[in-house]
Design a protein around this motif. Structure first.
Motif, PDB file in Angstrom:
ATOM      1  N   GLY A 326       3.917  -6.531  -2.035  1.00  0.00           N
ATOM      2  CA  GLY A 326       3.127  -7.776  -2.094  1.00  0.00           C
ATOM      3  C   GLY A 326       3.150  -8.788  -0.841  1.00  0.00           C
ATOM      4  O   GLY A 326       2.973  -9.759  -1.056  1.00  0.00           O
ATOM      5  N   GLY A 354       1.966  -0.971  -8.657  1.00  0.00           N
ATOM      6  CA  GLY A 354       2.482  -2.208  -8.382  1.00  0.00           C
ATOM      7  C   GLY A 354       4.059  -2.279  -9.307  1.00  0.00           C
ATOM      8  O   GLY A 354       4.623  -1.339  -9.251  1.00  0.00           O
ATOM      9  N   GLU A 355       4.205  -3.255 -10.008  1.00  0.00           N
ATOM     10  CA  GLU A 355       5.311  -3.571 -10.906  1.00  0.00           C
ATOM     11  C   GLU A 355       5.236  -2.654 -11.876  1.00  0.00           C
ATOM     12  O   GLU A 355       6.514  -2.528 -12.534  1.00  0.00           O
ATOM     13  CB  GLU A 355       5.491  -5.134 -11.101  1.00  0.00           C
ATOM     14  CG  GLU A 355       4.457  -5.479 -12.222  1.00  0.00           C
ATOM     15  CD  GLU A 355       4.862  -6.846 -12.605  1.00  0.00           C
ATOM     16  OE1 GLU A 355       4.227  -7.146 -13.546  1.00  0.00           O
ATOM     17  OE2 GLU A 355       5.739  -7.584 -11.989  1.00  0.00           O
TER      18      GLU A 355
END
Length: 390
Positions: A326, A354-355
């Protein structure tokens, strides 16, 4: 596999059942005739297997549509695999949060839950947070705990095949923790434990940036970076589960640690303080000279760490995840520097998940286990030596 004879009827029945079930899962409401053609088994064998699978609740007959009945008279019986016959959990146990994904037997995510946890929380408190997240998720979805067929869990550290964390510097009290055994107390199904970077690599290969590549490295970038790799489509853990621990490479040259390299004050950053890290990158983007120098130092270290794996494994693709995914300015320097150091530079991309990558990989771990039991699948992505913690 060897020749099967009438002297081994139980094995033959299991193989036939797995073959038919696999065909049912792959098709859209097939008929008995369809299953006979796909499996190559005799019609009486297929019919017997299907009836047995219906009794177990894994298969159901699909009602004929009214129009089909009028046009053709009595229609052929159709069947489907009941993905709702059981459920799977994928759990991420991280420094700052605990997250869980709930899916059906097809891997389709039904709901998610997460709660924050302090980076200094002791092991018992972190595990209690896991139990609370899972309980909330099951209560909200109305899924009974008895419906769970397998649970995957992933977090930082070197994980042994029985689910024991051999070494972890990221979480207090985590080194030596029998995590598989502790989690097993909350479930009546197999519990499989994995390193977080390994799980993220599996997730990107399943549903993310690496779906078209079988030789990949996933870098969980941070002040204590780790990496997971797939070789020929299979997760590579190494003999003791320590493959990809690139955060220890600086020890070879006794150089400054990453948290020292990214510091603008001379005092090392806390390895788990993501806000502090983000502030340094933000200052670098705003033109702060000290911050730019610190970011440049950190990126050079990250490149060296990744290059060591790239030179050893020759992956097609490197996926960058973690908090660095990010932060602007990481990807292009990595590409440029890897081109300098590597004989055949790989593609370098950011994580698409992503997360969610770690929890998604943990879910895939559970799905692989169930597929191995139901469909006799060999060579699954996450297959490991030994057995799952039960």
């Amino acid at each position: 596999m060897g020749r099967l004879t009438g002297g081994d009827p139980s094995l033959l029945r299991r193989i036939n059942s797995a073959v038919v079930l696999h065909a049912l899962r792959a098709a859209d409401s097939p008929t008995l005739t369809d299953l006979v053609q796909v499996t190559g088994l005799s019609r009486p064998t297929v019919e017997g297997v299907v009836e047995g699978l219906i009794e177990t609740g894994l298969v159901v007959e699909v009602p004929a549509e009214e129009g089909e009945t009028r046009r053709q008279g009595r229609p052929a019986r159709r069947f489907r695999f009941r993905t709702e016959a059981g459920h799977l959990l994928g759990i991420e146990i991280g420094p700052h949060r605990v997250a869980a994904l709930l899916s059906d037997l097809g891997g389709r995510v039904l709901d998610t839950a997460q709660r924050p946890v302090d980076e200094t929380a002791p092991a018992d408190e972190r595990l209690e947070r896991v139990r609370a997240v899972v309980a909330d998720l099951l209560r909200r979805t109305g899924v009974p705990r008895s419906s769970l067929r397998a649970v995957g869990a992933a977090g930082p550290g070197i994980v042994e095949s029985d689910g024991t964390v051999r070494l972890s510097t990221a979480l207090p009290g985590w080194t030596g923790l029998p995590l598989g055994e502790r989690l097993r107390r909350s479930f009546r199904c197999p519990v499989l434990v994995e390193n977080d970077a390994n799980a993220a690599a599996v997730a990107e290969h399943w549903q993310g940036a690496a779906t078209g590549s079988d030789d990949i490295v996933f870098v969980l970038a941070g002040l204590s970076p780790g990496a997971g790799s797939l070789i020929g489509g299979r997760l590579h853990r190494g003999f003791g589960g320590a493959a990809g621990e690139i955060g220890a490479l600086h020890l070879l040259g006794r150089e400054a640690t990453p948290e020292k390299l990214l510091s603008t004050t001379g005092e090392p950053l806390h390895p788990l303080d993501e806000a502090q890290v983000a502030a340094v990158f933000a200052a670098a983007r705003d033109g702060d000279t000290q911050a730019r120098e610190a970011v440049d130092r950190f990126i050079r270290r990250l490149v060296h760490d990744v290059a060591a794996l790239v030179l050893a494994l020759d992956p097609e693709l490197v996926v960058i995840g973690g908090w660095a995914a990010g932060l602007a300015g990481v990807l292009e320097p990595l590409r440029g520097e890897l081109a300098r150091y590597c004989l055949r530079p790989p593609q370098v991309v950011l994580s698409q998940l992503g997360e969610a990558a770690v929890a998604t990989g943990a879910l895939r771990l559970a799905l692989d286990h169930v597929e191995g039991e139901l469909f006799a699948v060999e060579g699954t992505v996450t297959g490991r030596r030994g057995t799952a913690a039960r």
